[in-house]
Design a protein around this motif. Structure first.
Motif, short mmCIF file in Angstrom:
data_model
loop_
_atom_site.label_atom_id
_atom_site.label_comp_id
_atom_site.label_asym_id
_atom_site.label_seq_id
_atom_site.Cartn_x
_atom_site.Cartn_y
_atom_site.Cartn_z
N CYS A 169 2.62 4.51 -6.72
CA CYS A 169 1.50 3.59 -6.53
C CYS A 169 1.14 2.91 -7.85
O CYS A 169 0.87 1.71 -7.89
CB CYS A 169 0.30 4.33 -5.96
SG CYS A 169 -1.07 3.26 -5.53
N VAL B 60 -5.41 -0.99 -8.84
CA VAL B 60 -5.02 -0.57 -7.50
C VAL B 60 -6.27 -0.41 -6.64
O VAL B 60 -7.24 0.21 -7.05
CB VAL B 60 -4.23 0.75 -7.56
CG1 VAL B 60 -3.97 1.30 -6.16
CG2 VAL B 60 -2.92 0.56 -8.32
N GLY C 44 2.09 -0.31 -6.42
CA GLY C 44 1.08 -0.46 -5.38
C GLY C 44 0.01 -1.51 -5.64
O GLY C 44 -0.53 -1.59 -6.74
N TRP D 161 -3.73 2.09 -2.63
CA TRP D 161 -3.40 3.50 -2.48
C TRP D 161 -3.95 3.97 -1.14
O TRP D 161 -5.14 3.81 -0.86
CB TRP D 161 -4.02 4.28 -3.62
CG TRP D 161 -4.00 5.79 -3.57
CD1 TRP D 161 -5.07 6.62 -3.71
CD2 TRP D 161 -2.86 6.66 -3.44
NE1 TRP D 161 -4.68 7.94 -3.67
CE2 TRP D 161 -3.32 8.00 -3.50
CE3 TRP D 161 -1.49 6.44 -3.27
CZ2 TRP D 161 -2.48 9.11 -3.40
CZ3 TRP D 161 -0.64 7.54 -3.18
CH2 TRP D 161 -1.12 8.85 -3.24
N TRP E 216 0.85 -1.18 0.00
CA TRP E 216 0.00 0.00 0.00
C TRP E 216 0.89 1.24 0.00
O TRP E 216 1.71 1.42 0.90
CB TRP E 216 -0.91 0.01 1.23
CG TRP E 216 -1.98 -1.04 1.14
CD1 TRP E 216 -1.84 -2.38 1.36
CD2 TRP E 216 -3.33 -0.83 0.79
NE1 TRP E 216 -3.02 -3.02 1.16
CE2 TRP E 216 -3.97 -2.09 0.82
CE3 TRP E 216 -4.08 0.31 0.46
CZ2 TRP E 216 -5.32 -2.24 0.52
CZ3 TRP E 216 -5.42 0.16 0.17
CH2 TRP E 216 -6.04 -1.11 0.20
N ILE E 217 0.74 2.06 -1.00
CA ILE E 217 1.56 3.25 -1.12
C ILE E 217 0.80 4.43 -0.50
O ILE E 217 -0.34 4.72 -0.85
CB ILE E 217 1.88 3.57 -2.59
CG1 ILE E 217 2.58 2.38 -3.25
CG2 ILE E 217 2.73 4.84 -2.68
CD1 ILE E 217 3.92 2.02 -2.65
#
Length: 304
Positions: free
Chosen positions: A175, A212, A179, A182, A163-164
């Motif tokens: 991300c 994502v 990622g 997010w 998880w960015i």
């Protein structure tokens, strides 16, 4: 909204096991914690705290919110992530950020603040490859790997969810590239919606195997009395971030009575948030009730 999931921050470093068990019993999907080496006040190490939480629980997932990736040698971070995923039985998700709010900790760790983004990108590249490949050879700007194999590899393949976190364009690009999810913070619903769309556009040409997952990290104080909830959040976040938060609470935090919090969270969910990580912004002697009231009076209204 049945696909919305909630996580809760650990309250105290010296009570991790009990906190995690209570979060599991209350029905949270995740327990989370952040970290700093040094900050404005006492703070622990996220990976160590989550290892303790994993050993005390059976079902709830762990997420670091966030791990300061540039402060770790890339190979060491990969080893710790794989180990935590192993000891938790595949329940760990790595939240990653670049930090920089407290430059003294970067200086103390021998990492130039200006290199934190580039170091994080290289570290995530190495982490993913070490989780998938054997005999890895890598010659980067900051890391050299001369034919090494990570073992044991994590339970979750090709790697634990990443998880960015962040707020910037650079974080969105990171991300899109690395990622699984997010996890922005200090965001309005409008900014969240815009960032999700931006990441989708950035990810499209990269041939990602899956989209994502959009999330949110947000502080909260919920109380039956609206004014008390708002006051708690202002006092706590002003101290934590060493600035006056009175004008920012309504914009970046959840504060007020249960109906207020439900209403504001609906705005974030309508903007796209599906994994919502919450951290108490209230006095320590109210944190347990803060979590219970959220689980009892807020989450069911958003899961129906």
């Amino acid at each position: 909204m049945s696909n919305v999931e909630f996580g809760i921050g650990l309250r105290r470093l010296d009570n991790v096991a009990a906190d995690a068990r209570e979060a599991e019993a209350l029905g949270y999907e995740y327990v989370c914690t952040g970290e700093h080496v040094f900050f404005h006040g006492p703070v622990g190490n996220g990976l160590i705290a989550l290892a303790a939480a994993a050993g005390a629980t059976e079902r709830i997932r762990m997420m670091s919110t966030i791990t300061l990736a540039p402060l770790y040698p890339a190979a060491l971070l990969a080893k710790q992530v794989a180990s935590l995923d192993q000891v938790s039985g595949g329940r760990f998700s790595l939240g990653v950020g670049v930090g920089g709010e407290f430059p003294k900790e970067f200086e103390a760790c021998g990492v130039p603040v200006g290199e934190r983004g580039a170091r994080t990108d290289e570290s995530l590249d190495i982490l993913g490859r070490l989780c998938r490949e054997d005999n890895l050879r890598y010659e980067g700007r900051f890391n050299t790997l001369s034919g090494v194999t990570l073992g044991p590899k994590p339970v979750q393949q090709p790697h634990p969810p990443i998880w960015i976190s962040g707020r910037s364009e650079a974080a969105m690009r990171r991300c899109a590239r690395f990622g699984t999810g997010w996890l922005p913070y200090m965001y309005t619903p409008e900014k969240l919606k815009d960032s999700i769309e931006r990441i989708e556009r950035l990810a499209a040409p990269l041939g990602r195997p899956a989209p994502v997952r959009p999330g949110l990290f947000i502080f909260f104080a919920v109380h039956e009395d609206r004014d008390t909830g708002v006051r708690m959040a202002v006092e706590r976040l002003s101290l934590q971030y060493n600035q006056d938060f009175s004008a920012l609470i309504g914009k970046y935090a959840l504060a007020g009575n249960p109906d207020d919090v439900v209403s504001r969270l609906r705005e974030y969910i309508d903007a796209g948030a599906r994994t919502i990580m919450l951290n108490s912004a209230c006095p320590s002697d109210y944190m347990a009730e803060n979590e219970r009231l959220l689980a009892r009076a807020v989450m069911p209204a958003l899961r129906g």
